[in-house]
Enzyme design. Structure first.
Site, PDB file in Angstrom:
ATOM      1  N   MET A   9       0.327  -1.150  -0.083  1.00 26.03           N
ATOM      2  CA  MET A   9       0.084   0.154  -0.035  1.00 26.03           C
ATOM      3  C   MET A   9       1.020   1.574   0.106  1.00 26.03           C
ATOM      4  SD  MET A   9      -3.295  -1.060  -0.120  1.00 26.03           S
ATOM      5  CE  MET A   9      -2.218  -2.074  -1.361  1.00 26.03           C
ATOM      6  N   PRO A  10       2.042   1.469  -0.918  1.00 22.36           N
ATOM      7  CA  PRO A  10       2.107   2.630  -0.310  1.00 22.36           C
ATOM      8  C   PRO A  10       1.897   3.988  -1.644  1.00 22.36           C
ATOM      9  CG  PRO A  10       3.767   0.328  -1.126  1.00 22.36           C
ATOM     10  CD  PRO A  10       2.705   0.026  -1.684  1.00 22.36           C
ATOM     11  N   HIS A  11       2.240   4.521  -0.379  1.00 18.33           N
ATOM     12  CA  HIS A  11       1.597   5.422  -0.889  1.00 18.33           C
ATOM     13  C   HIS A  11       2.708   7.010  -0.927  1.00 18.33           C
ATOM     14  CE1 HIS A  11      -1.262   9.051  -2.218  1.00 18.33           C
ATOM     15  NE2 HIS A  11      -1.398   9.635  -1.255  1.00 18.33           N
ATOM     16  N   GLN A  14       5.203   6.655   1.993  1.00 17.04           N
ATOM     17  CA  GLN A  14       4.408   6.258   3.288  1.00 17.04           C
ATOM     18  C   GLN A  14       3.670   4.691   3.023  1.00 17.04           C
ATOM     19  OE1 GLN A  14       0.848   9.101   2.997  1.00 17.04           O
ATOM     20  NE2 GLN A  14       1.179   9.567   5.096  1.00 17.04           N
TER      21      GLN A  14
END
Lengths: 67, 67, 67, 67, 67, 67
Positions: D1-3, F7
């Site tokens: 889920m890297p953002h 993130q």
């Protein structure tokens, strides 16, 4: 002191923005038990050519998402 | 390596922005004991119709805040 | 309504943080002509192994920067 | 889920943005071992008069950086 | 594709966080007319000694705010 | 002056973080034509109980995503 940021596609009307901040504030206070004066919100437009999922810009995606 | 972000209403002159980054950098270095070269700053405009407090957009608020 | 975020290395004392928010607020108000009540600040620690410049983590850099 | 968020100077072509999100996604998945569908990216323009280093706006700097 | 970030004081239970993301998503979709799958949310704790208003850390403020 | 924020879920090793910042920097420079010294990166952990999609915390989701 919840501080909320909402990033979304451009094109929302002022009525939608007005409703969005009112409702998000009400929802947040109801769940967290804080007063509305404690909540600040910043809305931020992100263009489809500046947003990507799975390595593809939304402006390039065949089918735009449901939003 | 302090990295500072300032979100504020639009309409600041280039002179105000120039003074703001110079002074914020000086203040930060004085307090933290770092060199100016370690400080980076990003300024970001947020329109009154994109900023809300207590569930109300600033563009809808009767009396604009002192800033 | 300036909203300021400061990302910096961990390890600042509460006295440094207290001084930092007081001074940054005073500086911002002096330059922008706003009241102190309009300024909010969030401080955020970033560890040297989570911060990179030129492709190298600060925790790996030979000489730590002056901060 | 890297953002992932990328802040950069304005002026990139759509081709550069397309390549940037494709390559950053591929790189992230290769290193972290995730599927491309888990990666979202937001690109954000920051003007040289809104970005400062060492207390000086980039728009004021004599020699623009190599980027 | 609304992406929402909520910064708040630490200490929320997992039940509160679960309710918060469910309700914020429902509220956002109702106002903007998007599907729930389009909404992502990141919650982020900010300690009272890392948050200031009017130049004063919340950990130093006599009366804590209502949240 | 690209400034990149990533993130992601916690638990990455220092080797993965080292490789990630090196590769993201290389990729960014190759696409944008900037020098590595212009790129800064901040990595940030977000726990599964602080991240939601479609109104559900990742810590509550039956099947964890592929990352």
């Amino acid at each position: 002191m919840p501080h909320i940021t909402v990033q979304m596609f451009p094109g929302r009307s002022i009525e939608q923005k007005r409703a969005l901040v009112a409702e998000l504030t009400r929802t947040t206070c109801a769940v967290l038990g804080c007063g509305p004066g404690a909540v600040s919100i910043i809305l931020s437009d992100v263009a489809p050519h500046d947003w990507a999922e799975a390595g593809v810009l939304y402006s390039d995606a065949k089918a735009q998402p449901s939003e």
